[in-house]
Design a protein around this motif. Structure first.
Motif, PDB file in Angstrom:
ATOM      1  N   VAL A   1       5.262   0.261   1.639  1.00  0.00           N
ATOM      2  CA  VAL A   1       5.322  -1.020   0.926  1.00  0.00           C
ATOM      3  C   VAL A   1       4.219  -1.945   1.417  1.00  0.00           C
ATOM      4  O   VAL A   1       3.527  -2.601   0.624  1.00  0.00           O
ATOM      5  CB  VAL A   1       6.708  -1.677   1.118  1.00  0.00           C
ATOM      6  CG1 VAL A   1       6.704  -3.106   0.583  1.00  0.00           C
ATOM      7  CG2 VAL A   1       7.784  -0.858   0.429  1.00  0.00           C
ATOM      8  N   GLU A   2       4.026  -1.986   2.727  1.00  0.00           N
ATOM      9  CA  GLU A   2       3.035  -2.900   3.303  1.00  0.00           C
ATOM     10  C   GLU A   2       1.617  -2.524   2.897  1.00  0.00           C
ATOM     11  O   GLU A   2       0.803  -3.383   2.541  1.00  0.00           O
ATOM     12  CB  GLU A   2       3.167  -2.910   4.831  1.00  0.00           C
ATOM     13  CG  GLU A   2       2.384  -4.005   5.520  1.00  0.00           C
ATOM     14  CD  GLU A   2       2.904  -5.392   5.156  1.00  0.00           C
ATOM     15  OE1 GLU A   2       2.083  -6.337   5.171  1.00  0.00           O
ATOM     16  OE2 GLU A   2       4.105  -5.541   4.860  1.00  0.00           O
ATOM     17  N   VAL A   3       1.292  -1.234   2.945  1.00  0.00           N
ATOM     18  CA  VAL A   3      -0.052  -0.796   2.571  1.00  0.00           C
ATOM     19  C   VAL A   3      -0.269  -0.985   1.074  1.00  0.00           C
ATOM     20  O   VAL A   3      -1.336  -1.439   0.637  1.00  0.00           O
ATOM     21  CB  VAL A   3      -0.281   0.676   2.972  1.00  0.00           C
ATOM     22  CG1 VAL A   3      -1.647   1.161   2.482  1.00  0.00           C
ATOM     23  CG2 VAL A   3      -0.192   0.841   4.491  1.00  0.00           C
ATOM     24  N   ALA A   4       0.745  -0.668   0.273  1.00  0.00           N
ATOM     25  CA  ALA A   4       0.606  -0.750  -1.187  1.00  0.00           C
ATOM     26  C   ALA A   4       0.309  -2.175  -1.641  1.00  0.00           C
ATOM     27  O   ALA A   4      -0.555  -2.392  -2.502  1.00  0.00           O
ATOM     28  CB  ALA A   4       1.870  -0.227  -1.863  1.00  0.00           C
ATOM     29  N   ARG A   5       0.983  -3.149  -1.073  1.00  0.00           N
ATOM     30  CA  ARG A   5       0.819  -4.519  -1.574  1.00  0.00           C
ATOM     31  C   ARG A   5      -0.507  -5.135  -1.165  1.00  0.00           C
ATOM     32  O   ARG A   5      -0.882  -6.200  -1.666  1.00  0.00           O
ATOM     33  CB  ARG A   5       1.981  -5.390  -1.133  1.00  0.00           C
ATOM     34  CG  ARG A   5       2.011  -5.771   0.319  1.00  0.00           C
ATOM     35  CD  ARG A   5       3.308  -6.518   0.634  1.00  0.00           C
ATOM     36  NE  ARG A   5       3.301  -7.088   1.984  1.00  0.00           N
ATOM     37  CZ  ARG A   5       2.881  -8.311   2.260  1.00  0.00           C
ATOM     38  NH1 ARG A   5       2.415  -9.086   1.291  1.00  0.00           N
ATOM     39  NH2 ARG A   5       2.911  -8.775   3.497  1.00  0.00           N
ATOM     40  N   ARG A   6      -1.245  -4.480  -0.264  1.00  0.00           N
ATOM     41  CA  ARG A   6      -2.562  -4.990   0.137  1.00  0.00           C
ATOM     42  C   ARG A   6      -3.700  -4.175  -0.475  1.00  0.00           C
ATOM     43  O   ARG A   6      -4.854  -4.341  -0.084  1.00  0.00           O
ATOM     44  CB  ARG A   6      -2.687  -4.964   1.659  1.00  0.00           C
ATOM     45  CG  ARG A   6      -1.620  -5.756   2.398  1.00  0.00           C
ATOM     46  CD  ARG A   6      -1.978  -5.936   3.842  1.00  0.00           C
ATOM     47  NE  ARG A   6      -0.859  -6.452   4.625  1.00  0.00           N
ATOM     48  CZ  ARG A   6      -0.992  -7.062   5.794  1.00  0.00           C
ATOM     49  NH1 ARG A   6      -2.209  -7.234   6.300  1.00  0.00           N
ATOM     50  NH2 ARG A   6       0.055  -7.497   6.459  1.00  0.00           N
ATOM     51  N   SER A   7      -3.394  -3.296  -1.411  1.00  0.00           N
ATOM     52  CA  SER A   7      -4.383  -2.336  -1.916  1.00  0.00           C
ATOM     53  C   SER A   7      -5.016  -2.734  -3.237  1.00  0.00           C
ATOM     54  O   SER A   7      -5.653  -1.915  -3.897  1.00  0.00           O
ATOM     55  CB  SER A   7      -3.730  -0.951  -2.047  1.00  0.00           C
ATOM     56  OG  SER A   7      -3.296  -0.477  -0.793  1.00  0.00           O
ATOM     57  N   ARG A   8      -4.830  -3.949  -3.675  1.00  0.00           N
ATOM     58  CA  ARG A   8      -5.497  -4.489  -4.867  1.00  0.00           C
ATOM     59  C   ARG A   8      -5.206  -3.704  -6.142  1.00  0.00           C
ATOM     60  O   ARG A   8      -6.016  -3.659  -7.063  1.00  0.00           O
ATOM     61  CB  ARG A   8      -7.008  -4.554  -4.661  1.00  0.00           C
ATOM     62  CG  ARG A   8      -7.451  -5.395  -3.486  1.00  0.00           C
ATOM     63  CD  ARG A   8      -8.954  -5.472  -3.452  1.00  0.00           C
ATOM     64  NE  ARG A   8      -9.451  -6.238  -2.319  1.00  0.00           N
ATOM     65  CZ  ARG A   8     -10.383  -7.182  -2.404  1.00  0.00           C
ATOM     66  NH1 ARG A   8     -10.935  -7.487  -3.547  1.00  0.00           N
ATOM     67  NH2 ARG A   8     -10.804  -7.813  -1.329  1.00  0.00           N
ATOM     68  N   GLY A   9      -4.055  -3.051  -6.197  1.00  0.00           N
ATOM     69  CA  GLY A   9      -3.706  -2.309  -7.404  1.00  0.00           C
ATOM     70  C   GLY A   9      -4.568  -1.093  -7.657  1.00  0.00           C
ATOM     71  O   GLY A   9      -4.612  -0.583  -8.783  1.00  0.00           O
ATOM     72  N   THR A  10      -5.238  -0.559  -6.604  1.00  0.00           N
ATOM     73  CA  THR A  10      -6.222   0.507  -6.774  1.00  0.00           C
ATOM     74  C   THR A  10      -5.903   1.695  -5.865  1.00  0.00           C
ATOM     75  O   THR A  10      -5.923   1.558  -4.637  1.00  0.00           O
ATOM     76  CB  THR A  10      -7.630  -0.015  -6.445  1.00  0.00           C
ATOM     77  OG1 THR A  10      -7.902  -1.173  -7.251  1.00  0.00           O
ATOM     78  CG2 THR A  10      -8.688   1.033  -6.712  1.00  0.00           C
ATOM     79  N   PRO A  11      -5.625   2.880  -6.423  1.00  0.00           N
ATOM     80  CA  PRO A  11      -5.293   4.042  -5.591  1.00  0.00           C
ATOM     81  C   PRO A  11      -6.372   4.407  -4.575  1.00  0.00           C
ATOM     82  O   PRO A  11      -6.054   4.815  -3.460  1.00  0.00           O
ATOM     83  CB  PRO A  11      -5.104   5.162  -6.625  1.00  0.00           C
ATOM     84  CG  PRO A  11      -4.694   4.452  -7.866  1.00  0.00           C
ATOM     85  CD  PRO A  11      -5.451   3.163  -7.852  1.00  0.00           C
ATOM     86  N   ARG A  12      -7.651   4.287  -4.948  1.00  0.00           N
ATOM     87  CA  ARG A  12      -8.709   4.637  -3.983  1.00  0.00           C
ATOM     88  C   ARG A  12      -8.614   3.765  -2.745  1.00  0.00           C
ATOM     89  O   ARG A  12      -8.754   4.248  -1.614  1.00  0.00           O
ATOM     90  CB  ARG A  12     -10.081   4.489  -4.637  1.00  0.00           C
ATOM     91  CG  ARG A  12     -11.241   4.711  -3.644  1.00  0.00           C
ATOM     92  CD  ARG A  12     -12.577   4.658  -4.324  1.00  0.00           C
ATOM     93  NE  ARG A  12     -12.811   5.853  -5.133  1.00  0.00           N
ATOM     94  CZ  ARG A  12     -13.461   5.860  -6.294  1.00  0.00           C
ATOM     95  NH1 ARG A  12     -13.939   4.729  -6.786  1.00  0.00           N
ATOM     96  NH2 ARG A  12     -13.625   6.982  -6.947  1.00  0.00           N
ATOM     97  N   ILE A  13      -8.370   2.474  -2.935  1.00  0.00           N
ATOM     98  CA  ILE A  13      -8.237   1.573  -1.794  1.00  0.00           C
ATOM     99  C   ILE A  13      -6.980   1.902  -1.002  1.00  0.00           C
ATOM    100  O   ILE A  13      -6.981   1.908   0.229  1.00  0.00           O
ATOM    101  CB  ILE A  13      -8.218   0.112  -2.267  1.00  0.00           C
ATOM    102  CG1 ILE A  13      -9.573  -0.255  -2.888  1.00  0.00           C
ATOM    103  CG2 ILE A  13      -7.886  -0.837  -1.127  1.00  0.00           C
ATOM    104  CD1 ILE A  13      -9.616  -1.648  -3.492  1.00  0.00           C
TER     105      ILE A  13
END
Length: 361
Positions: free
Chosen positions: A224-236
């Motif tokens: 959850v923590e990593v996902a919400r900081r990833s700018r909506g982008t799977p590569r990030i």
């Protein structure tokens, strides 16, 4: 099944200065890691449910007819899975994949050589197709419609045009700037799909799948923590996962929990809203140096010591989506949310807040 050819240097549409932990463009040497994590089939592809459903119908219809499917155009920001979908299309059809990029096709002869080597049913993937040279683009029109190309031999009055048949194929074009495509080229694609940014829930699924492949002990709260900081982008998201994994293995017991993810991302200067050092520098200069704007992008870039293209292509898209920066005819303006994110009270004339991103699953 044919194996796809190795991707050529795709000359991504960005500057070297744009590379960073939150850049949507691939880092140097990152393609091997991405290849490991790419889904191989539509059933493995996470997110983009509408595009997957539409593409499944297109491919299944072609399989039942025993003919190549319509040409496919995939548009959307970088890092959302356009290349993965091109590879999946070839895999689902059991066809070979030939890969090139728009900037690599500088002359019509470059394209003619590639088209003449295609076998029936092959999939030709052209990344950043909006950057294809005009002579090659005009040759592509005929190849897409009639499966032939006209090769001009000689020069001047004695030049002759020789028609060459091309085996029926499927072109998959990918573009980050669909508006830059010419009308005649866009109209020749039978199926067009626009890739949207991912919700936090879909990114969590991407991260869980990647963690399984990489052997990372990713706990639900860490995902959850990593996902919400990833700018909506799977590569990030995948890039941050690898860097959080390194932190967890070196400074903890290897498990990626929420606290470990927060500590790791703090080391990499990724804050709770998915902003990095450069994003905060841009907002800081806009607010503290220019009083919130308006200010031109070139002036803003000088203030943070970056190229204007880096600020415009890497920072601005996310800051605008996050509701922290507004583009106006007079220049860039900081919103009330930007002032508050920097711990400052916004002035009365600051544009209002925008809704939180990527929360609606």
């Amino acid at each position: 099944m044919h194996e796809p050819s190795q991707p050529a240097d795709l000359h991504p549409d960005h500057t070297d200065a744009a590379i960073g932990p939150l850049s949507p463009h691939p880092e140097p040497g990152e393609r091997d890691d991405e290849a490991t994590l790419r889904p191989r089939r539509l059933t493995e592809f996470v997110g983009q449910s509408r595009v997957r459903e539409q593409l499944e119908l297109v491919l299944e219809g072609a399989r039942r007819r025993g003919s190549p499917p319509d040409h496919v155009l995939l548009s959307g920001p970088p890092g959302l899975g356009k290349t993965s979908l091109a590879m999946i299309i070839a895999a689902e059809l059991g066809s070979a994949l030939r890969v090139t990029s728009g900037p690599a096709l500088e002359r019509a002869g470059d394209l003619a050589a590639m088209l003449s080597n295609l076998a029936e049913g092959d999939v030709l993937f052209i990344d950043e197709i909006h950057r294809i040279a005009r002579p090659a683009e005009e040759m592509l029109y005929l190849a897409m419609e009639d499966f032939r190309v006209d090769v001009v031999v000689g020069k001047g009055p004695g030049a002759t045009s020789i028609p060459l048949e091309v085996a029926p194929f499927t072109l998959v074009g990918a573009t980050t700037r669909s508006g830059a495509l010419t009308g005649p080229l866009r109209d020749r694609f039978g199926f067009t799909a626009h890739m949207e940014f991912y919700s936090s829930g879909d990114l969590e699924r991407v991260l869980r799948r990647s963690a399984t492949i990489l052997g990372v002990d990713l706990r639900p709260d860490g995902a959850v923590e990593v996902a919400r900081r990833s700018r909506g982008t799977p590569r990030i998201a995948n890039r941050l996962l690898r860097r959080v994994r390194d932190y967890a293995e070196v400074r903890a017991d290897g498990a990626v929990t929420r606290d470990i993810a927060r500590a790791a991302l703090a080391v990499y200067d990724v804050d709770e809203l998915g902003l990095d050092r450069l994003d905060r520098a841009v907002l800081g200069a806009l607010v503290r140096t220019f009083g919130g704007g308006p200010v031109g992008v070139s002036t803003l870039a000088v203030a943070v010591g970056e190229e204007p293209a880096t600020v415009e292509e890497v920072c601005e898209p996310y800051l605008v989506r996050a509701g922290m920066l507004a583009r106006t005819p007079r220049g860039r303006v900081a919103t009330a949310a930007a002032w508050r994110h920097l711990g400052m009270e916004p002035p009365a004339q600051a544009p209002g807040d925008a809704p939180t991103l990527f929360d609606g699953e």
